[in-house]
Design an enzyme around this catalytic site. Structure first.
Site, PDB file in Angstrom:
ATOM      1  N   ASP A 194       0.801  -1.103  -0.022  1.00  0.00           N
ATOM      2  CA  ASP A 194       0.118  -0.124   0.014  1.00  0.00           C
ATOM      3  C   ASP A 194       0.844   1.363   0.025  1.00  0.00           C
ATOM      4  O   ASP A 194       2.058   1.122   0.550  1.00  0.00           O
ATOM      5  CB  ASP A 194      -0.824   0.015   1.153  1.00  0.00           C
ATOM      6  CG  ASP A 194      -2.111   0.776   1.230  1.00  0.00           C
ATOM      7  OD1 ASP A 194      -2.253   1.343  -0.182  1.00  0.00           O
ATOM      8  OD2 ASP A 194      -2.697   1.038   2.243  1.00  0.00           O
ATOM      9  N   ASN A 252       1.352   3.300  -2.896  1.00  0.00           N
ATOM     10  CA  ASN A 252       1.793   3.796  -4.412  1.00  0.00           C
ATOM     11  C   ASN A 252       1.091   5.303  -4.764  1.00  0.00           C
ATOM     12  O   ASN A 252       1.873   5.957  -5.314  1.00  0.00           O
ATOM     13  CB  ASN A 252       1.135   2.819  -5.376  1.00  0.00           C
ATOM     14  CG  ASN A 252       1.684   1.384  -5.045  1.00  0.00           C
ATOM     15  OD1 ASN A 252       2.813   1.332  -4.392  1.00  0.00           O
ATOM     16  ND2 ASN A 252       1.197   0.432  -5.788  1.00  0.00           N
ATOM     17  N   GLY A 253      -0.126   5.637  -4.268  1.00  0.00           N
ATOM     18  CA  GLY A 253      -0.740   6.528  -4.860  1.00  0.00           C
ATOM     19  C   GLY A 253      -0.045   7.773  -3.916  1.00  0.00           C
ATOM     20  O   GLY A 253       0.193   8.852  -4.768  1.00  0.00           O
ATOM     21  N   TRP A 263       2.894   7.828  -2.876  1.00  0.00           N
ATOM     22  CA  TRP A 263       4.112   8.114  -3.023  1.00  0.00           C
ATOM     23  C   TRP A 263       4.240   8.823  -4.481  1.00  0.00           C
ATOM     24  O   TRP A 263       5.127   9.892  -4.329  1.00  0.00           O
ATOM     25  CB  TRP A 263       4.763   6.670  -3.609  1.00  0.00           C
ATOM     26  CG  TRP A 263       6.194   6.690  -4.005  1.00  0.00           C
ATOM     27  CD1 TRP A 263       7.269   6.696  -3.191  1.00  0.00           C
ATOM     28  CD2 TRP A 263       6.844   6.931  -5.248  1.00  0.00           C
ATOM     29  NE1 TRP A 263       8.463   6.649  -4.022  1.00  0.00           N
ATOM     30  CE2 TRP A 263       8.236   6.858  -5.139  1.00  0.00           C
ATOM     31  CE3 TRP A 263       6.175   7.138  -6.589  1.00  0.00           C
ATOM     32  CZ2 TRP A 263       8.911   6.997  -6.336  1.00  0.00           C
ATOM     33  CZ3 TRP A 263       6.991   7.440  -7.520  1.00  0.00           C
ATOM     34  CH2 TRP A 263       8.454   7.215  -7.439  1.00  0.00           C
ATOM     35  N   ASN A 303     -10.939  -2.700  -5.223  1.00  0.00           N
ATOM     36  CA  ASN A 303     -10.235  -1.671  -6.275  1.00  0.00           C
ATOM     37  C   ASN A 303     -11.067  -1.413  -7.468  1.00  0.00           C
ATOM     38  O   ASN A 303     -10.688  -0.545  -8.383  1.00  0.00           O
ATOM     39  CB  ASN A 303      -8.794  -2.205  -6.258  1.00  0.00           C
ATOM     40  CG  ASN A 303      -8.061  -2.081  -5.099  1.00  0.00           C
ATOM     41  OD1 ASN A 303      -6.950  -2.656  -4.797  1.00  0.00           O
ATOM     42  ND2 ASN A 303      -8.429  -0.941  -4.389  1.00  0.00           N
ATOM     43  N   ARG A 335     -12.305   1.752  -8.235  1.00  0.00           N
ATOM     44  CA  ARG A 335     -11.379   2.868  -8.793  1.00  0.00           C
ATOM     45  C   ARG A 335     -11.587   3.559 -10.002  1.00  0.00           C
ATOM     46  O   ARG A 335     -12.269   2.797 -11.105  1.00  0.00           O
ATOM     47  CB  ARG A 335      -9.872   2.522  -8.454  1.00  0.00           C
ATOM     48  CG  ARG A 335      -9.655   2.355  -7.200  1.00  0.00           C
ATOM     49  CD  ARG A 335      -8.069   2.098  -6.983  1.00  0.00           C
ATOM     50  NE  ARG A 335      -7.652   1.932  -5.598  1.00  0.00           N
ATOM     51  CZ  ARG A 335      -6.570   1.861  -4.942  1.00  0.00           C
ATOM     52  NH1 ARG A 335      -5.483   2.408  -5.742  1.00  0.00           N
ATOM     53  NH2 ARG A 335      -6.432   1.743  -3.752  1.00  0.00           N
ATOM     54  N   ARG A 393       1.945  -4.590   6.420  1.00  0.00           N
ATOM     55  CA  ARG A 393       1.355  -3.772   5.533  1.00  0.00           C
ATOM     56  C   ARG A 393       2.159  -2.406   5.465  1.00  0.00           C
ATOM     57  O   ARG A 393       2.567  -2.200   6.557  1.00  0.00           O
ATOM     58  CB  ARG A 393       0.124  -3.428   6.124  1.00  0.00           C
ATOM     59  CG  ARG A 393      -0.865  -2.366   5.431  1.00  0.00           C
ATOM     60  CD  ARG A 393      -2.299  -2.275   5.443  1.00  0.00           C
ATOM     61  NE  ARG A 393      -2.959  -1.459   4.446  1.00  0.00           N
ATOM     62  CZ  ARG A 393      -4.116  -1.326   4.229  1.00  0.00           C
ATOM     63  NH1 ARG A 393      -5.087  -2.372   5.003  1.00  0.00           N
ATOM     64  NH2 ARG A 393      -4.515  -0.373   3.133  1.00  0.00           N
ATOM     65  N   ARG A 438      -5.255  -1.505   9.036  1.00  0.00           N
ATOM     66  CA  ARG A 438      -6.271  -2.063   8.755  1.00  0.00           C
ATOM     67  C   ARG A 438      -6.444  -3.508   7.805  1.00  0.00           C
ATOM     68  O   ARG A 438      -5.147  -3.547   7.097  1.00  0.00           O
ATOM     69  CB  ARG A 438      -7.724  -1.462   8.284  1.00  0.00           C
ATOM     70  CG  ARG A 438      -7.012  -0.895   6.950  1.00  0.00           C
ATOM     71  CD  ARG A 438      -8.299   0.348   6.660  1.00  0.00           C
ATOM     72  NE  ARG A 438      -7.980   1.181   5.517  1.00  0.00           N
ATOM     73  CZ  ARG A 438      -7.446   2.275   5.738  1.00  0.00           C
ATOM     74  NH1 ARG A 438      -7.690   3.295   7.015  1.00  0.00           N
ATOM     75  NH2 ARG A 438      -7.159   3.275   4.708  1.00  0.00           N
TER      76      ARG A 438
HETATM   77  C1  IPE Z   1      -5.509  -2.645  -0.166  1.00  0.00           C
HETATM   78  O1  IPE Z   1      -5.167  -1.516  -0.067  1.00  0.00           O
HETATM   79  C2  IPE Z   1      -5.613  -3.383  -1.431  1.00  0.00           C
HETATM   80  C3  IPE Z   1      -4.103  -3.610  -2.158  1.00  0.00           C
HETATM   81  C4  IPE Z   1      -2.970  -3.170  -1.514  1.00  0.00           C
HETATM   82  C5  IPE Z   1      -4.287  -4.220  -3.445  1.00  0.00           C
HETATM   83  P1  IPE Z   1      -6.399  -0.237  -0.347  1.00  0.00           P
HETATM   84  O2  IPE Z   1      -5.629   1.057  -0.536  1.00  0.00           O
HETATM   85  O3  IPE Z   1      -7.144  -0.652  -1.443  1.00  0.00           O
HETATM   86  O4  IPE Z   1      -6.827  -0.215   0.929  1.00  0.00           O
HETATM   87  P2  IPE Z   1      -7.764   0.854   1.808  1.00  0.00           P
HETATM   88  O5  IPE Z   1      -8.652   1.496   0.897  1.00  0.00           O
HETATM   89  O6  IPE Z   1      -6.776   1.755   2.171  1.00  0.00           O
HETATM   90  O7  IPE Z   1      -8.507   0.350   2.794  1.00  0.00           O
HETATM   91  C1  IPE Z   2      -1.556   0.210  -3.304  1.00  0.00           C
HETATM   92  O1  IPE Z   2      -1.442   1.433  -3.390  1.00  0.00           O
HETATM   93  C2  IPE Z   2      -1.901  -0.699  -4.798  1.00  0.00           C
HETATM   94  C3  IPE Z   2      -3.020  -1.105  -5.139  1.00  0.00           C
HETATM   95  C4  IPE Z   2      -4.104  -0.909  -4.140  1.00  0.00           C
HETATM   96  C5  IPE Z   2      -3.647  -1.407  -6.380  1.00  0.00           C
HETATM   97  P1  IPE Z   2      -2.648   2.554  -3.263  1.00  0.00           P
HETATM   98  O2  IPE Z   2      -3.001   2.811  -4.782  1.00  0.00           O
HETATM   99  O3  IPE Z   2      -3.624   2.210  -2.484  1.00  0.00           O
HETATM  100  O4  IPE Z   2      -1.878   3.836  -2.852  1.00  0.00           O
HETATM  101  P2  IPE Z   2      -2.438   4.792  -1.612  1.00  0.00           P
HETATM  102  O5  IPE Z   2      -2.978   3.886  -0.679  1.00  0.00           O
HETATM  103  O6  IPE Z   2      -3.526   5.595  -2.587  1.00  0.00           O
HETATM  104  O7  IPE Z   2      -1.440   5.787  -1.333  1.00  0.00           O
HETATM  105 MG    MG Z   3      -3.962   2.368  -0.595  1.00  0.00          MG
END
Ligand code: IPE
Ligand code: IPE
Ligand code: MG
Length: 250
Positions: free
Chosen positions: A27, A29-30, A32, A75, A78, A195, A201
């Site tokens: 978790d 990536n966004g 970052w 997801n 999204r 995590r 969570r």
């Molecule tokens: C969990 O992360 C799913 C994956 C890492 C693939 P999310 O970013 O989707 O979870 P929430 O929304 O923070 O609970």
């Molecule tokens: C985890 O990173 C990758 C996936 C859930 C596919 P996120 O995309 O959830 O990144 P944040 O949580 O928004 O930083």
């Molecule tokens: Mg996330």
């Protein structure tokens, strides 16, 4: 050898028990990407490096099973563009890595509701599974279009059907029988969940399988996660006392 436990040294030289099965919620990536003014997909792309690091590190440490949460059922909600980018990365990853994973003895399985994948992505998934089949060094589960509740519901439906067919007695539905109908089948439950990104969570991951899993969280965002961070998680795991509901061992 007297090694500082936090020395980011070789993962192969860890003293003490190494988890048989590690699960990872990759978790952050966004965040970052946002921190750099980049689109979210740039964070997912950068996260691929961490995927490679962790697979290699786990194989070196002697971890038997690594389960990576790559894309959740939730997801799918999204934006289209982000889903498209993530599926593209899955195809790219499967295409680029299958040869090396096969050579390293890593057997890849992609687990989740694959009926929701497009044809091209499904083709890449089938190819990486086929070409890495039989790899004996490590099992890699990529959880795609996966959620813990959907996994449990799938098992309930399969079990109900078997009872209706008369091949399973209600009294025989025990923990092992139930777990064998989950997508993880006969694999042992994860010993350790990592995590990243500081969230505390489970996010609908392996709800049944985590009954006694040790949870480790780190504020490090997934694209920044390195083998040194993996080592830290493993050292922390070795400090835990697992009791499984019993009294502490003397
Ligand atoms: C969990 O992360 C799913 C994956 C890492 C693939 P999310 O970013 O989707 O979870 P929430 O929304 O923070 O609970
Ligand atoms: C985890 O990173 C990758 C996936 C859930 C596919 P996120 O995309 O959830 O990144 P944040 O949580 O928004 O930083
Ligand atoms: Mg996330």
């Amino acid at each position: 050898m007297n090694r500082d436990p936090l020395d980011p040294g070789s993962l192969g030289s860890l003293h003490g028990p190494v988890p048989r099965h590690i699960a990872v919620i990759m978790d952050g990536n966004g965040r970052w990407a946002a921190a750099r003014g980049l689109p979210r997909r740039a964070g997912h792309q950068e996260g691929m490096k961490a995927v490679r690091e962790v697979i290699e590190g786990c194989a070196e440490a002697g971890v038997g099973i690594l389960t990576l949460f790559a894309f959740s059922t939730d997801n799918w909600q999204r934006p289209e563009e982000e889903i498209h980018a993530l599926m593209g990365l899955l195809r790219l990853y499967a295409g680029q890595e299958k040869e090396e994973l096969r050579e390293k003895g890593v057997e890849v399985r992609v687990l989740g509701d694959l009926s929701r994948l497009d044809e091209a992505t499904l083709g890449s998934v089938r190819a990486i599974q086929r070409e890495t089949r039989g790899g004996a060094r490590m099992r890699l589960n990529l959880m795609v279009s996966y959620s813990g509740r959907a996994d449990i519901l799938g098992a309930v439906r399969a079990i109900a059907a078997r009872v209706r067919e008369g091949v399973l007695e209600v009294a025989d539905i025990d923990g092992d029988a139930f777990a064998s109908h989950l997508l993880t089948g006969s694999l042992p439950d994860p010993d350790l969940l990592i995590r990243t990104s500081g969230e505390l969570r489970i996010s609908n991951f392996m709800l049944w399988q985590f009954a006694y899993t040790e949870i480790y969280t780190t504020p490090v965002l997934w694209p920044d996660f390195t083998q040194a961070d993996l080592r830290e998680a493993l050292v922390e795991y070795q400090r835990r006392e697992r009791r499984f509901g019993r009294v502490p061992s003397s």
